[in-house]
Design an enzyme around this catalytic site. Structure first.
Site, PDB file in Angstrom:
ATOM      1  N   LYS A  57       0.823  -1.215   0.000  1.00 44.83           N
ATOM      2  CA  LYS A  57       0.000   0.000   0.000  1.00 44.83           C
ATOM      3  C   LYS A  57       0.852   1.258   0.000  1.00 44.83           C
ATOM      4  CE  LYS A  57      -4.257  -1.803   1.815  1.00 44.83           C
ATOM      5  NZ  LYS A  57      -5.540  -1.402   2.319  1.00 44.83           N
ATOM      6  N   ARG A 107      -6.880  -7.289  -9.384  1.00 45.24           N
ATOM      7  CA  ARG A 107      -7.589  -8.559  -9.618  1.00 45.24           C
ATOM      8  C   ARG A 107      -9.011  -8.249 -10.056  1.00 45.24           C
ATOM      9  NH1 ARG A 107      -8.169  -7.718  -3.907  1.00 45.24           N
ATOM     10  NH2 ARG A 107     -10.332  -7.084  -3.628  1.00 45.24           N
ATOM     11  N   GLU A 118      -2.949   7.161   8.225  1.00 47.60           N
ATOM     12  CA  GLU A 118      -3.599   8.138   7.360  1.00 47.60           C
ATOM     13  C   GLU A 118      -4.572   8.952   8.196  1.00 47.60           C
ATOM     14  OE1 GLU A 118      -5.958   5.934   4.579  1.00 47.60           O
ATOM     15  OE2 GLU A 118      -4.264   5.418   3.306  1.00 47.60           O
TER      16      GLU A 118
HETATM   17  P1  ADP Z   1      -8.661  -3.001   2.877  1.00 46.57           P
HETATM   18  O1  ADP Z   1      -7.700  -3.058   1.719  1.00 46.57           O
HETATM   19  O2  ADP Z   1      -8.152  -3.691   4.095  1.00 46.57           O
HETATM   20  O3  ADP Z   1     -10.061  -3.401   2.499  1.00 46.57           O
HETATM   21  P2  ADP Z   1      -8.999  -0.158   2.436  1.00 46.57           P
HETATM   22  O4  ADP Z   1      -7.849   0.739   2.543  1.00 46.57           O
HETATM   23  O5  ADP Z   1      -9.456  -0.534   1.058  1.00 46.57           O
HETATM   24  O6  ADP Z   1      -8.730  -1.468   3.290  1.00 46.57           O
HETATM   25  O7  ADP Z   1     -10.223   0.472   3.208  1.00 46.57           O
HETATM   26  C1  ADP Z   1     -11.436  -0.222   3.434  1.00 46.57           C
HETATM   27  C2  ADP Z   1     -12.482   0.741   3.976  1.00 46.57           C
HETATM   28  O8  ADP Z   1     -12.026   1.313   5.213  1.00 46.57           O
HETATM   29  C3  ADP Z   1     -12.788   1.936   3.095  1.00 46.57           C
HETATM   30  O9  ADP Z   1     -13.712   1.652   2.092  1.00 46.57           O
HETATM   31  C4  ADP Z   1     -13.319   2.936   4.105  1.00 46.57           C
HETATM   32  O10 ADP Z   1     -14.635   2.662   4.456  1.00 46.57           O
HETATM   33  C5  ADP Z   1     -12.439   2.663   5.318  1.00 46.57           C
HETATM   34  N1  ADP Z   1     -11.250   3.542   5.296  1.00 46.57           N
HETATM   35  C6  ADP Z   1     -10.018   3.228   4.859  1.00 46.57           C
HETATM   36  N2  ADP Z   1      -9.170   4.277   4.988  1.00 46.57           N
HETATM   37  C7  ADP Z   1      -9.895   5.273   5.514  1.00 46.57           C
HETATM   38  C8  ADP Z   1      -9.603   6.628   5.878  1.00 46.57           C
HETATM   39  N3  ADP Z   1      -8.386   7.134   5.742  1.00 46.57           N
HETATM   40  N4  ADP Z   1     -10.613   7.377   6.388  1.00 46.57           N
HETATM   41  C9  ADP Z   1     -11.863   6.872   6.541  1.00 46.57           C
HETATM   42  N5  ADP Z   1     -12.195   5.621   6.231  1.00 46.57           N
HETATM   43  C10 ADP Z   1     -11.236   4.827   5.720  1.00 46.57           C
END
Ligand code: ADP
Length: 515
Positions: A130, A306, A214
């Site tokens: 990431k 994917r 973040e």
């Molecule tokens: P993973 O890859 O583990 O699924 P992601 O980074 O894609 O994690 O994030 C999954 C979900 O988590 C997002 O769709 C959102 O709802 C929440 N999320 C992730 N990062 C943030 C952020 N910086 N602020 C608010 N919500 C977040």
């Protein structure tokens, strides 16, 4: 859905004769179906408990991998490649999950001259990290969620960085996925335990405990863009999916187009996604994920290299078969020969709308705990604009070894309203007996005024959890009342089985000439 939009069948200079599907359940079946339509022979691989599964029955050949645990079966890349070689499969489709984003596996395929149907090992490596993906976004000047770009060394650094960015923040695993190793932290006093828990979860899930952080965006939308890249450097975007109906940061309902973003935002997001995909030298089907705040500012989240679980939503609005596109791209075809011109130009169906509900074997009344067991009865919804992607059948066992998602229910409509009404109707038709499912929970979400209006963000479910659960139980209470009423009436009938009642029936029957 519109037939005229489907990809034309064109001669391919080279096409696979046999493909091995390194996966199970609905996605394995989904891939087999497309292969069959393309006249490609299929090879299933399976674990001991999947011996009687539909992919095994549908495939032309099937080989046992080993015991149920994924490590000993669906994650055993060496064995899968050995089987592919032995049976003469020229390519492997990894589905999603398991080995789909594993660059070592893609390298192993390459070494053995087997085509991995997905991006190159280099792209997989860059998108699986990431932090590397955030770096890439920085390079092409696409805004990522405000935060850091290198792993946190320790708790002290986490505290220092969080203070700089300002609470709330979110701790994330560098190698993350599936919401694992992710913790929201609202204030400094919560940091120590969150840091410890996220590190141990990341180590356990990914063998890499590195974390970064973040800014936590309040009330965001999760909007992702479907991209396709060929092996000649061409990239297109097939529009977005709104995936903001989530529980514990995991998607449960997806739709396309997004009811939230404006046309101007959509255009900017498409441009950013293509820029990122080009920088990643992306080939295959992939998804660029963004968070969008209430003011339509969007921030890059990650690239999923994917086929996504929710890909049918895009298929329903574009009329494309994304698995077919993946296979054709892997065989070396150019996008312009497989994608109809209007879609190449970014034009999607006028007004077309699709929704997907992920159906899980879980109990919404008991903290959504998995509900494994035997499915004793199943009746799938049918009718106009309804698609069910599933591999369940009467008598099949839902095991604790794998993800509890047992089906995907997808509906299409000429408008959002039509797609939503169809979904409500289809959910009502869906009958799965033997295991508990989240179907009543979906019905409650689909009846929620904010969802109906299309005015929701990622907090919809958490904010309304008790109200949604009450709605489920109201439904159950109504069913219970009806059951009691039916019982009462049947007892009455039973009790009235006097000679008089019987002879009255006999009289009517005789009168109507039924005997
Ligand atoms: P993973 O890859 O583990 O699924 P992601 O980074 O894609 O994690 O994030 C999954 C979900 O988590 C997002 O769709 C959102 O709802 C929440 N999320 C992730 N990062 C943030 C952020 N910086 N602020 C608010 N919500 C977040």
């Amino acid at each position: 859905m519109a037939a005229q939009k489907r990809a034309p069948t064109q001669g391919c200079p080279y096409m696979f004769k046999k493909i091995l599907i390194a996966n199970r359940g609905e996605i394995a079946l989904r891939v087999i179906r497309t292969c069959r339509e393309m006249g490609i022979r299929t090879v299933a691989v399976y674990s001991e408990i999947d011996r009687d599964s539909l992919p095994v029955r549908f495939a032309d050949e099937a080989y046992l991998l080993g015991p149920a645990p994924a490590r000993e079966s669906y994650l055993n890349g060496d064995k899968i490649v050995a089987i592919a070689k032995k049976c003469g499969a020229q390519a492997i489709h990894p589905g999603y999950g398991f080995l789909s984003e594993n660059s070592a596996f893609a390298t192993l395929c390459r070494k053995n001259k087997i085509v991995f149907i997905g991006p190159t090992p280099e792209t997989l490596q860059a998108s699986g990290d990431k932090l590397a993906a955030r770096e890439l976004a920085k390079k092409v000047k696409v805004a990522a969620v405000p935060g850091i770009y290198s792993p946190l060394k320790d708790l002290t650094e986490a505290r220092r960085e969080a203070k700089k960015i300002g609470y709330p923040i979110i701790l994330k695993a560098r190698a993350g996925g599936g919401g694992k190793g992710m913790r929201r932290v609202d204030k400094e006093s919560e940091m120590e335990s969150a840091f410890r828990l996220a590190t141990s979860e990341a180590t356990q899930s990914f063998g890499d405990g590195s974390l970064y952080l973040e800014k936590y965006i309040l009330g965001p939308h999760h909007v992702e863009l479907q991209i396709l890249g060929d092996r000649h450097g061409n990239i297109i975007c097939l529009g977005e999916r709104e995936c903001s109906v989530q529980r514990r940061h995991q998607k449960i309902i997806e739709e396309s187009p997004s009811p939230f973003i404006t046309e101007a935002t959509r255009r900017k997001m498409i441009k950013a996604a293509i820029q990122l995909a080009k920088a990643a030298k992306y080939a295959g089907a992939g998804t660029v994920e963004f968070l969008v705040d209430s003011k339509q500012n969007f921030y890059f989240l990650e690239i999923n290299a994917r086929l996504q679980v929710e890909h049918p939503v895009t298929e329903m609005v574009t009329g494309l078969d994304l698995v077919r596109a993946q296979i054709e791209i892997a065989a070396g075809k150019r996008l312009k020969t497989i994608i109809p011109p209007p879609l190449m130009g970014g034009d999607k169906g006028e007004g077309d709308h699709a929704l997907e509900c992920r159906i899980y074997a879980e109990d919404p009344n008991h903290d959504f705990l998995p509900s494994p067991g035997k499915i004793t009865q199943v009746r799938s919804p049918e009718g106009p604009g309804v698609r069910v992607d599933s591999a369940i059948f009467q008598g099949c066992e839902i095991s604790v070894y794998y993800d509890p998602m047992i089906a995907k229910l997808i509906t299409w409509g000429k408008s959002r309203e039509e797609a939503v009404r169809r979904m409500q109707r289809a959910l009502r038709e869906y009958q799965i007996v033997g295991v508990k499912t989240n179907i009543p929970f979906h019905e409650a979400v689909l009846a929620h005024p904010d969802f109906i209006k299309g005015k929701y963000d990622t907090g919809l479910v958490e904010r309304n959890l008790s109200q949604l659960k009450r709605k489920i139980n109201q439904g159950l209470e109504e069913i219970a009342k009806i059951a009691v009423e039916i019982h009462r009436k049947s007892s009455l009938l039973h009790g009235e089985r006097s000679e008089g009642a019987r002879s009255r029936w006999k009289t009517i029957s005789l009168q109507e000439g039924l005997r």
